[in-house]
Design a protein around this motif. Structure first.
Motif, PDB file in Angstrom:
ATOM      1  N   VAL A 198       0.833  -1.205   0.000  1.00  0.00           N
ATOM      2  CA  VAL A 198       0.000   0.000   0.000  1.00  0.00           C
ATOM      3  C   VAL A 198       0.867   1.254   0.000  1.00  0.00           C
ATOM      4  CG1 VAL A 198      -1.720   1.323   1.287  1.00  0.00           C
ATOM      5  CG2 VAL A 198      -1.969  -1.165   1.054  1.00  0.00           C
ATOM      6  N   ARG A 199       1.887   1.285   0.839  1.00  0.00           N
ATOM      7  CA  ARG A 199       2.788   2.447   0.850  1.00  0.00           C
ATOM      8  C   ARG A 199       3.468   2.627  -0.504  1.00  0.00           C
ATOM      9  NH1 ARG A 199       6.942   1.887   5.502  1.00  0.00           N
ATOM     10  NH2 ARG A 199       7.585   3.947   4.769  1.00  0.00           N
ATOM     11  N   GLY A 200       3.905   1.530  -1.114  1.00  0.00           N
ATOM     12  CA  GLY A 200       4.579   1.621  -2.406  1.00  0.00           C
ATOM     13  C   GLY A 200       3.687   2.188  -3.491  1.00  0.00           C
ATOM     14  N   VAL A 201       2.442   1.725  -3.529  1.00  0.00           N
ATOM     15  CA  VAL A 201       1.503   2.231  -4.532  1.00  0.00           C
ATOM     16  C   VAL A 201       1.203   3.708  -4.295  1.00  0.00           C
ATOM     17  CG1 VAL A 201      -0.858   2.031  -5.386  1.00  0.00           C
ATOM     18  CG2 VAL A 201       0.497  -0.027  -5.015  1.00  0.00           C
ATOM     19  N   ARG A 202       1.032   4.075  -3.032  1.00  0.00           N
ATOM     20  CA  ARG A 202       0.789   5.496  -2.734  1.00  0.00           C
ATOM     21  C   ARG A 202       2.001   6.346  -3.118  1.00  0.00           C
ATOM     22  NH1 ARG A 202      -4.230   4.408  -2.974  1.00  0.00           N
ATOM     23  NH2 ARG A 202      -5.271   3.742  -1.053  1.00  0.00           N
ATOM     24  N   ASN A 203       3.193   5.856  -2.836  1.00  0.00           N
ATOM     25  CA  ASN A 203       4.408   6.585  -3.208  1.00  0.00           C
ATOM     26  C   ASN A 203       4.498   6.783  -4.721  1.00  0.00           C
ATOM     27  OD1 ASN A 203       5.212   6.705  -0.530  1.00  0.00           O
ATOM     28  ND2 ASN A 203       6.596   4.959  -0.673  1.00  0.00           N
ATOM     29  N   ALA A 204       4.067   5.755  -5.465  1.00  0.00           N
ATOM     30  CA  ALA A 204       4.175   5.803  -6.926  1.00  0.00           C
ATOM     31  C   ALA A 204       3.019   6.549  -7.577  1.00  0.00           C
ATOM     32  CB  ALA A 204       4.251   4.381  -7.487  1.00  0.00           C
ATOM     33  N   GLY A 205       1.943   6.783  -6.833  1.00  0.00           N
ATOM     34  CA  GLY A 205       0.802   7.498  -7.387  1.00  0.00           C
ATOM     35  C   GLY A 205      -0.052   6.674  -8.324  1.00  0.00           C
ATOM     36  N   TRP A 206      -0.067   5.349  -8.126  1.00  0.00           N
ATOM     37  CA  TRP A 206      -0.893   4.497  -8.980  1.00  0.00           C
ATOM     38  C   TRP A 206      -2.373   4.691  -8.671  1.00  0.00           C
ATOM     39  CZ3 TRP A 206       1.391  -1.009 -10.179  1.00  0.00           C
ATOM     40  CH2 TRP A 206       2.608  -0.849 -10.869  1.00  0.00           C
ATOM     41  N   ARG A 207      -3.181   4.333  -9.633  1.00  0.00           N
ATOM     42  CA  ARG A 207      -4.628   4.565  -9.545  1.00  0.00           C
ATOM     43  C   ARG A 207      -5.265   3.770  -8.405  1.00  0.00           C
ATOM     44  NH1 ARG A 207      -9.185   4.500 -13.035  1.00  0.00           N
ATOM     45  NH2 ARG A 207     -11.026   4.216 -11.701  1.00  0.00           N
ATOM     46  N   LEU A 208      -4.851   2.517  -8.196  1.00  0.00           N
ATOM     47  CA  LEU A 208      -5.616   1.635  -7.316  1.00  0.00           C
ATOM     48  C   LEU A 208      -4.704   0.641  -6.621  1.00  0.00           C
ATOM     49  CD1 LEU A 208      -8.699   0.876  -6.727  1.00  0.00           C
ATOM     50  CD2 LEU A 208      -8.319  -0.989  -8.367  1.00  0.00           C
ATOM     51  N   VAL A 209      -4.987   0.385  -5.328  1.00  0.00           N
ATOM     52  CA  VAL A 209      -4.303  -0.692  -4.616  1.00  0.00           C
ATOM     53  C   VAL A 209      -5.349  -1.541  -3.906  1.00  0.00           C
ATOM     54  CG1 VAL A 209      -3.820   0.774  -2.592  1.00  0.00           C
ATOM     55  CG2 VAL A 209      -2.524  -1.328  -2.946  1.00  0.00           C
ATOM     56  N   ILE A 210      -5.247  -2.843  -4.090  1.00  0.00           N
ATOM     57  CA  ILE A 210      -6.130  -3.832  -3.473  1.00  0.00           C
ATOM     58  C   ILE A 210      -5.296  -4.643  -2.501  1.00  0.00           C
ATOM     59  CG2 ILE A 210      -7.611  -5.839  -3.886  1.00  0.00           C
ATOM     60  CD1 ILE A 210      -7.979  -4.755  -6.786  1.00  0.00           C
ATOM     61  N   ARG A 211      -5.779  -4.775  -1.267  1.00  0.00           N
ATOM     62  CA  ARG A 211      -5.047  -5.582  -0.285  1.00  0.00           C
ATOM     63  C   ARG A 211      -5.810  -6.860   0.016  1.00  0.00           C
ATOM     64  NH1 ARG A 211      -3.887  -7.081   4.882  1.00  0.00           N
ATOM     65  NH2 ARG A 211      -5.931  -6.418   5.648  1.00  0.00           N
ATOM     66  N   ILE A 212      -5.146  -7.991  -0.198  1.00  0.00           N
ATOM     67  CA  ILE A 212      -5.743  -9.279   0.130  1.00  0.00           C
ATOM     68  C   ILE A 212      -5.314  -9.685   1.533  1.00  0.00           C
ATOM     69  CG2 ILE A 212      -3.862 -10.632  -0.925  1.00  0.00           C
ATOM     70  CD1 ILE A 212      -6.092 -12.611  -1.868  1.00  0.00           C
ATOM     71  N   ASP A 213      -6.243 -10.224   2.297  1.00  0.00           N
ATOM     72  CA  ASP A 213      -5.964 -10.567   3.688  1.00  0.00           C
ATOM     73  C   ASP A 213      -4.905 -11.659   3.781  1.00  0.00           C
ATOM     74  OD1 ASP A 213      -6.652 -10.336   6.553  1.00  0.00           O
ATOM     75  OD2 ASP A 213      -7.256 -12.426   6.294  1.00  0.00           O
ATOM     76  N   SER A 214      -3.950 -11.452   4.664  1.00  0.00           N
ATOM     77  CA  SER A 214      -2.871 -12.422   4.871  1.00  0.00           C
ATOM     78  C   SER A 214      -2.475 -12.384   6.339  1.00  0.00           C
ATOM     79  CB  SER A 214      -1.665 -12.081   3.994  1.00  0.00           C
ATOM     80  OG  SER A 214      -0.555 -12.884   4.336  1.00  0.00           O
ATOM     81  N   PRO A 215      -2.512 -13.525   7.035  1.00  0.00           N
ATOM     82  CA  PRO A 215      -2.197 -13.521   8.474  1.00  0.00           C
ATOM     83  C   PRO A 215      -0.766 -13.110   8.780  1.00  0.00           C
ATOM     84  CG  PRO A 215      -2.395 -15.772   7.618  1.00  0.00           C
ATOM     85  CD  PRO A 215      -2.900 -14.862   6.565  1.00  0.00           C
ATOM     86  N   ASN A 216       0.149 -13.303   7.831  1.00  0.00           N
ATOM     87  CA  ASN A 216       1.551 -12.977   8.086  1.00  0.00           C
ATOM     88  C   ASN A 216       1.857 -11.491   7.980  1.00  0.00           C
ATOM     89  OD1 ASN A 216       2.182 -15.707   8.462  1.00  0.00           O
ATOM     90  ND2 ASN A 216       2.555 -16.016   6.274  1.00  0.00           N
ATOM     91  N   TRP A 233      -9.369  -1.157  -1.738  1.00  0.00           N
ATOM     92  CA  TRP A 233     -10.266  -2.291  -1.547  1.00  0.00           C
ATOM     93  C   TRP A 233      -9.559  -3.325  -0.676  1.00  0.00           C
ATOM     94  CZ3 TRP A 233     -15.194  -2.869  -3.841  1.00  0.00           C
ATOM     95  CH2 TRP A 233     -15.531  -1.904  -4.801  1.00  0.00           C
ATOM     96  N   GLU A 234     -10.333  -4.000   0.182  1.00  0.00           N
ATOM     97  CA  GLU A 234      -9.838  -5.111   0.994  1.00  0.00           C
ATOM     98  C   GLU A 234     -10.580  -6.367   0.551  1.00  0.00           C
ATOM     99  OE1 GLU A 234      -7.697  -5.007   3.760  1.00  0.00           O
ATOM    100  OE2 GLU A 234      -7.392  -2.826   3.903  1.00  0.00           O
ATOM    101  N   ILE A 235      -9.852  -7.441   0.250  1.00  0.00           N
ATOM    102  CA  ILE A 235     -10.484  -8.657  -0.249  1.00  0.00           C
ATOM    103  C   ILE A 235      -9.987  -9.873   0.522  1.00  0.00           C
ATOM    104  CG2 ILE A 235     -10.793  -7.698  -2.575  1.00  0.00           C
ATOM    105  CD1 ILE A 235      -8.398  -9.426  -3.479  1.00  0.00           C
ATOM    106  N   GLN A 236     -10.715 -10.982   0.356  1.00  0.00           N
ATOM    107  CA  GLN A 236     -10.342 -12.252   0.955  1.00  0.00           C
ATOM    108  C   GLN A 236      -9.892 -13.268  -0.087  1.00  0.00           C
ATOM    109  OE1 GLN A 236     -10.369 -12.922   4.335  1.00  0.00           O
ATOM    110  NE2 GLN A 236     -10.879 -10.752   4.624  1.00  0.00           N
ATOM    111  N   ASP A 237     -10.295 -13.058  -1.342  1.00  0.00           N
ATOM    112  CA  ASP A 237     -10.065 -14.061  -2.380  1.00  0.00           C
ATOM    113  C   ASP A 237      -9.699 -13.369  -3.697  1.00  0.00           C
ATOM    114  OD1 ASP A 237     -10.758 -16.106  -4.554  1.00  0.00           O
ATOM    115  OD2 ASP A 237     -11.185 -17.279  -2.752  1.00  0.00           O
ATOM    116  N   LEU A 238      -8.796 -13.971  -4.438  1.00  0.00           N
ATOM    117  CA  LEU A 238      -8.374 -13.404  -5.721  1.00  0.00           C
ATOM    118  C   LEU A 238      -9.527 -13.263  -6.716  1.00  0.00           C
ATOM    119  CD1 LEU A 238      -5.005 -15.345  -6.248  1.00  0.00           C
ATOM    120  CD2 LEU A 238      -5.253 -12.939  -5.606  1.00  0.00           C
TER     121      LEU A 238
END
Length: 252
Positions: A198-216, A233-238
């Motif tokens: 998320v930080r990388g996408v914000r730094n680069a100014g990309w249009r969209l970042v989706i985060r998939i849930d990961s316990p690690n 967007w926050e998702i559970q599945d690809l």
């Protein structure tokens, strides 16, 4: 309009898990493999397993501070096997293989459900695809792409090992833009961490970042949500991704 979707690897396209038993087995495997090359490690598997745990964390902290990936021979000599003082020259012919084994065998990598279905759906919608990954081995991401049947889907594969640049440095995202001939507003990224993705996408100014849930991801991301970092967007599945891209593009 979003024209390309790029993905993280670990935690995103596959999930990683390990155990003390597996780490101990890997330490023995490493001692044996180095011995086959005539490199003796005068340490028990238990001792090496503890050493790898501590030294890998030290390297990760330093790499996250500089956002640079060192050559594998430097990582193994200066960090992972620093107590053995083997020398970069001695490790150089072996370092890539050791890095591959570290990322492939020390943990259990399980591909996400619906992985191929996700890529087929995105490709059917005309999206271009790629990977940006922080990883020590230069050869393992292409290996996973072949193993998972994704090599024909991924137009661009960029790694910290290959570029020397680690996420969240915007430079590795800008390299993807250059290689694909696209603008930031045409790019979307899927990852599992706030700290790198998320930080990388914000730094680069990309249009969209989706985060998939990961316990690690929780340990690495501690405190960042309170600092205001959020995915679009926050998702559970690809399998959720293609519909999200359609919705986003329908707004254009």
């Amino acid at each position: 309009m979003i024209r390309a979707v790029l993905f993280d690897l670990g935690g995103t396209l596959h999930v990683c898990s390990s155990s003390e038993e597996r780490k101990l087995w890997f330490a023995g495997r490493l001692i044996s493999r180095l011995g086959e090359y005539g490199v003796s490690l005068p340490i028990s598997p238990e001792g090496l397993a503890r050493q790898l745990e501590v030294n890998a964390e030290r390297y990760k902290r330093d790499a996250e501070a500089t956002l640079r990936e060192l050559p594998p021979e430097a990582v193994w000599n200066d960090y992972y096997l620093r107590e053995q003082n083997l020398g970069r020259d001695a490790l150089s012919p072996l370092a890539e293989e050791l890095s591959f084994l570290y990322d492939y065998e020390r943990v259990c990598n399980l591909r996400r459900p619906h992985l191929l279905d996700c890529m087929r759906a995105l490709r059917a919608d005309g999206l271009r695809l790629g990977v940006i990954s922080n990883i020590l081995s230069r050869s393992i991401v292409p290996h996973f792409m072949a193993e998972y049947g994704l090599e024909d889907f991924m137009e661009v594969v960029l790694t910290s090992a290959g570029t020397g640049i680690r996420k969240p440095d915007a430079a590795i995202f800008h390299l993807a833009e250059e290689k694909m001939g696209l603008r930031p507003e045409e790019m979307a990224y899927v990852g599992d961490t706030l700290s790198r993705d998320v930080r990388g996408v914000r730094n680069a100014g990309w249009r969209l970042v989706i985060r998939i849930d990961s316990p690690n991801a929780a340990r690495r991301d501690k405190g960042l949500r309170e600092m205001g970092y959020r995915a679009d967007w926050e998702i559970q599945d690809l399998e959720e991704i293609s519909e999200i891209i359609r919705k986003e593009n329908a707004r254009c």
